[in-house]
Scaffold this motif. Structure first.
Motif, PDB file in Angstrom:
ATOM      1  N   LEU A  38       0.838  -1.210   0.000  1.00 59.74           N
ATOM      2  CA  LEU A  38       0.000   0.000   0.000  1.00 59.74           C
ATOM      3  C   LEU A  38       0.872   1.259   0.000  1.00 59.74           C
ATOM      4  CD1 LEU A  38      -2.979  -0.502   2.464  1.00 59.74           C
ATOM      5  CD2 LEU A  38      -3.063  -0.185   0.007  1.00 59.74           C
ATOM      6  N   PHE A  39       1.941   1.227   0.797  1.00 60.28           N
ATOM      7  CA  PHE A  39       2.828   2.391   0.862  1.00 60.28           C
ATOM      8  C   PHE A  39       3.511   2.623  -0.497  1.00 60.28           C
ATOM      9  CE2 PHE A  39       7.139   4.116   1.865  1.00 60.28           C
ATOM     10  CZ  PHE A  39       6.717   5.392   2.231  1.00 60.28           C
ATOM     11  N   MET A  40       3.963   1.533  -1.119  1.00 64.42           N
ATOM     12  CA  MET A  40       4.587   1.656  -2.452  1.00 64.42           C
ATOM     13  C   MET A  40       3.582   2.239  -3.439  1.00 64.42           C
ATOM     14  SD  MET A  40       7.730   0.555  -2.867  1.00 64.42           S
ATOM     15  CE  MET A  40       8.177  -0.395  -4.290  1.00 64.42           C
ATOM     16  N   LYS A  75       3.806   5.543  -5.750  1.00 66.86           N
ATOM     17  CA  LYS A  75       3.705   5.458  -7.216  1.00 66.86           C
ATOM     18  C   LYS A  75       2.517   6.265  -7.744  1.00 66.86           C
ATOM     19  CE  LYS A  75       5.642   0.827  -7.681  1.00 66.86           C
ATOM     20  NZ  LYS A  75       5.172  -0.557  -7.874  1.00 66.86           N
ATOM     21  N   MET A  76       1.470   6.329  -6.915  1.00 67.26           N
ATOM     22  CA  MET A  76       0.230   7.006  -7.314  1.00 67.26           C
ATOM     23  C   MET A  76       0.477   8.457  -7.741  1.00 67.26           C
ATOM     24  SD  MET A  76      -2.874   7.516  -4.626  1.00 67.26           S
ATOM     25  CE  MET A  76      -2.259   8.906  -3.710  1.00 67.26           C
ATOM     26  N   ILE A  77       1.451   9.104  -7.091  1.00 67.23           N
ATOM     27  CA  ILE A  77       1.627  10.531  -7.391  1.00 67.23           C
ATOM     28  C   ILE A  77       2.701  10.784  -8.454  1.00 67.23           C
ATOM     29  CG2 ILE A  77       0.764  11.427  -5.206  1.00 67.23           C
ATOM     30  CD1 ILE A  77       3.615  11.624  -4.224  1.00 67.23           C
ATOM     31  N   ILE A  78       3.354   9.708  -8.922  1.00 67.23           N
ATOM     32  CA  ILE A  78       4.483   9.941  -9.826  1.00 67.23           C
ATOM     33  C   ILE A  78       4.073  10.624 -11.139  1.00 67.23           C
ATOM     34  CG2 ILE A  78       6.261   8.809 -11.210  1.00 67.23           C
ATOM     35  CD1 ILE A  78       6.550   6.828  -8.982  1.00 67.23           C
ATOM     36  N   ILE A 119       0.768   8.261 -25.212  1.00 63.89           N
ATOM     37  CA  ILE A 119       1.275   8.804 -23.945  1.00 63.89           C
ATOM     38  C   ILE A 119       0.599   8.174 -22.721  1.00 63.89           C
ATOM     39  CG2 ILE A 119       2.187  11.026 -24.717  1.00 63.89           C
ATOM     40  CD1 ILE A 119      -0.494  12.250 -23.738  1.00 63.89           C
ATOM     41  N   PHE A 120      -0.623   7.685 -22.906  1.00 62.28           N
ATOM     42  CA  PHE A 120      -1.293   7.083 -21.752  1.00 62.28           C
ATOM     43  C   PHE A 120      -0.661   5.733 -21.420  1.00 62.28           C
ATOM     44  CE2 PHE A 120      -4.278  10.101 -23.497  1.00 62.28           C
ATOM     45  CZ  PHE A 120      -4.490  10.875 -22.359  1.00 62.28           C
ATOM     46  N   GLN A 121      -0.263   5.041 -22.478  1.00 61.59           N
ATOM     47  CA  GLN A 121       0.426   3.778 -22.256  1.00 61.59           C
ATOM     48  C   GLN A 121       1.778   4.059 -21.587  1.00 61.59           C
ATOM     49  OE1 GLN A 121       0.814   1.674 -25.911  1.00 61.59           O
ATOM     50  NE2 GLN A 121       0.629  -0.300 -24.909  1.00 61.59           N
ATOM     51  N   ALA A 122       2.443   5.128 -22.072  1.00 63.05           N
ATOM     52  CA  ALA A 122       3.745   5.484 -21.482  1.00 63.05           C
ATOM     53  C   ALA A 122       3.571   5.811 -20.001  1.00 63.05           C
ATOM     54  CB  ALA A 122       4.345   6.680 -22.216  1.00 63.05           C
ATOM     55  N   ALA A 123       2.470   6.478 -19.678  1.00 67.09           N
ATOM     56  CA  ALA A 123       2.247   6.865 -18.281  1.00 67.09           C
ATOM     57  C   ALA A 123       1.942   5.652 -17.408  1.00 67.09           C
ATOM     58  CB  ALA A 123       1.090   7.850 -18.194  1.00 67.09           C
ATOM     59  N   LEU A 152       0.758  16.545  -1.306  1.00 67.61           N
ATOM     60  CA  LEU A 152       0.513  15.099  -1.178  1.00 67.61           C
ATOM     61  C   LEU A 152       1.787  14.353  -0.803  1.00 67.61           C
ATOM     62  CD1 LEU A 152      -1.929  14.085  -4.057  1.00 67.61           C
ATOM     63  CD2 LEU A 152      -2.284  13.946  -1.614  1.00 67.61           C
ATOM     64  N   THR A 153       2.909  14.756  -1.431  1.00 68.89           N
ATOM     65  CA  THR A 153       4.192  14.107  -1.119  1.00 68.89           C
ATOM     66  C   THR A 153       4.484  14.234   0.375  1.00 68.89           C
ATOM     67  OG1 THR A 153       5.024  14.761  -3.271  1.00 68.89           O
ATOM     68  CG2 THR A 153       6.661  14.048  -1.685  1.00 68.89           C
ATOM     69  N   ASN A 154       4.303  15.439   0.915  1.00 72.60           N
ATOM     70  CA  ASN A 154       4.580  15.644   2.332  1.00 72.60           C
ATOM     71  C   ASN A 154       3.674  14.778   3.208  1.00 72.60           C
ATOM     72  OD1 ASN A 154       6.598  17.409   1.786  1.00 72.60           O
ATOM     73  ND2 ASN A 154       5.311  19.229   1.900  1.00 72.60           N
TER      74      ASN A 154
END
Ligand code: ASP
Length: 437
Positions: free
Chosen positions: A45-47, A51-54, A163-167, A212-214
């Motif tokens: 979940l933490f990972m 990754k969710m915000i990358i 680009i969506f596939q790249a993302a 969000l990162t913080n």
């Protein structure tokens, strides 16, 4: 009560997790397994949170960073400096690895191939996951037979057809970065009043991602704890004993690169205290070590380099997302040591030309390795097969089984390398980095 500083919380979590991992190993597996599984779940979940915000973070920061350069000129200079630094530091790392693996010869005993390692390799049973990875590696090794093919593969990954596939490709951000750069350059070609609403949107998006990162960082100690316990719990076994010298060689090479080569580089090129830089990057280093993923660590790396080391958004947004994808000093070093080690075990004579080809391939494939756990094993398979070294499959499966600790260490080196590039480039651009040092 005084609050414990975030990096100490993470460090404490790491130590406690190691202790719990060791304790759980003493228990009946039936009792320990549910605890480990629960922690694995929390770790995942933490990972995922990281990754969710990358994607939004990378896109918004690259666009904001480049759009603020006001034109292509500044971009060209930044690009040349950054890629030049990346190529140089990766090459230094590979040469260091090559030197040590030839000096220590972890795959030989009294100058002869170590038969017990060979036996341990062939007796090791491949897990389903390992089989899948090897299959993917085989497909890639067919497509990338020579350094020329590897370079072509890199460019094909760089320009995404969709680009969506790249993302959505796990840890492989090259296509997304390329699109974001093109997009931002196009923005600078339009009159300011036309694009300023768009710039504001990206700026606001970027600021939201920082908040969000913080928030995610506040959960890092729990994440680190949950990620490390299963590693310590599952690590062990005979393979570790027979591969001790190999582990020592890799860790020594990574340690020298992290604690001697890179500090010397930043001391000479950026004229800052390496110690101050380590202090600035400590949260990112601990996250990289715990997650074994430079992509997942990227939000933290961006935060540390801007807020702790004082690098500007403009420089950080360009150097770090690119670095997390293409600059992997630890991985490049590891690929080289692993390939020569397997050649030694298999009794395969590595001529000077063959070693040169390994260096070149390690440099090129490390650029294409995704910033996710154990990604470099694919590149190692590709180099082993293309160099004609026998036993690629058994070796890679065995190395995969003991990869985690080495992966954690090389990922920390990868992330530190990216941050050094950001620092050196920022300093060369006249920025006042690490002003306290
Ligand atoms: N785990 C490494 C990273 O994310 C890649 C690798 O060497 O496998 O940087």
């Amino acid at each position: 009560m005084k609050k414990i500083k975030p990096h100490w919380q993470m460090f404490l979590a790491l130590v406690l997790a190691a202790l719990l991992g060791v304790i759980l190993r003493q228990f009946d597996p039936q009792f320990a397994a549910p605890v480990v599984e629960t922690l694995e779940f929390v770790g995942k979940l933490f990972m995922s949170l990281l990754k969710m915000i990358i994607v939004p973070l990378v896109v918004s920061s690259v666009v904001v960073g480049i759009a603020s350069l006001h034109g292509v000129k500044g971009f060209g200079r930044l690009f040349a400096k950054t890629t030049g630094f990346y190529a140089l530091s990766s090459l230094l790392a590979i040469i260091l690895g090559l030197f040590l693996v030839n000096l220590i010869e972890p795959g030989l005993v009294d100058g002869k191939p170590n038969e017990s390692i060979k036996e341990a390799f062939s007796q090791h049973e491949a897990s389903d996951e390992a089989k899948k990875k090897v299959e993917a590696a085989r497909v890639r090794s067919m497509a990338e037979k020579s350094p020329g093919d590897q370079l072509k593969g890199f460019f094909l990954r760089m320009v995404p057809a969709n680009i969506f596939q790249a993302a959505s490709s796990n840890g492989q951000m090259l296509g997304l970065i390329f699109f974001s750069i093109c997009f931002a350059i196009a923005m600078t070609r339009l009159p300011l009043e036309r694009v300023s609403p768009l710039t504001q949107v990206f700026q606001a998006l970027n600021e939201v991602m920082i908040v969000l990162t913080n928030a995610i960082m506040a959960l890092a100690p729990i994440g680190v704890f949950a990620l490390i316990v299963p590693v310590v719990f599952t690590t062990g076994g005979e393979l570790f004993v027979s591969l001790g010298k190999y582990f020592g060689t890799v860790l020594l090479a990574l340690g020298l690169h992290l604690f001697v080569v890179m500090p010397l580089i930043i001391r000479c090129l950026a004229r800052v205290s390496p110690w101050a830089h380590f202090k600035a990057m400590k949260q990112a280093l601990l996250t990289a070590f715990s997650t074994a993923s430079s992509s997942a660590t990227l939000p933290i790396t961006m935060r540390c380099i801007q807020e702790e080391a004082g690098v500007s958004k403009k420089t950080a947004s360009f150097t770090l997302p690119l670095g997390a994808t293409v600059n992997m000093d630890g991985t490049a070093l590891y690929e080289c040591v692993a390939v020569i080690f397997v050649a030694q075990v298999m009794g395969f004579e590595m001529t000077l030309t063959a070693q040169f080809m390994v260096v070149l391939s390690a440099l090129l494939t490390s650029v294409g390795v995704a910033g996710i756990p154990s990604a470099s094993l694919v590149a190692i398979f590709v180099i082993l097969t293309n160099s004609g070294i026998p036993g690629a499959e058994t070796a890679v499966v065995a190395l995969l089984a003991v990869d985690r600790v080495l992966d954690m260490s090389r990922t920390a080196v990868n992330v530190f390398g990216d941050s050094c590039a950001a620092l050196v480039v920022a300093k060369s651009e006249g920025e006042n980095v690490l002003s306290g040092s």
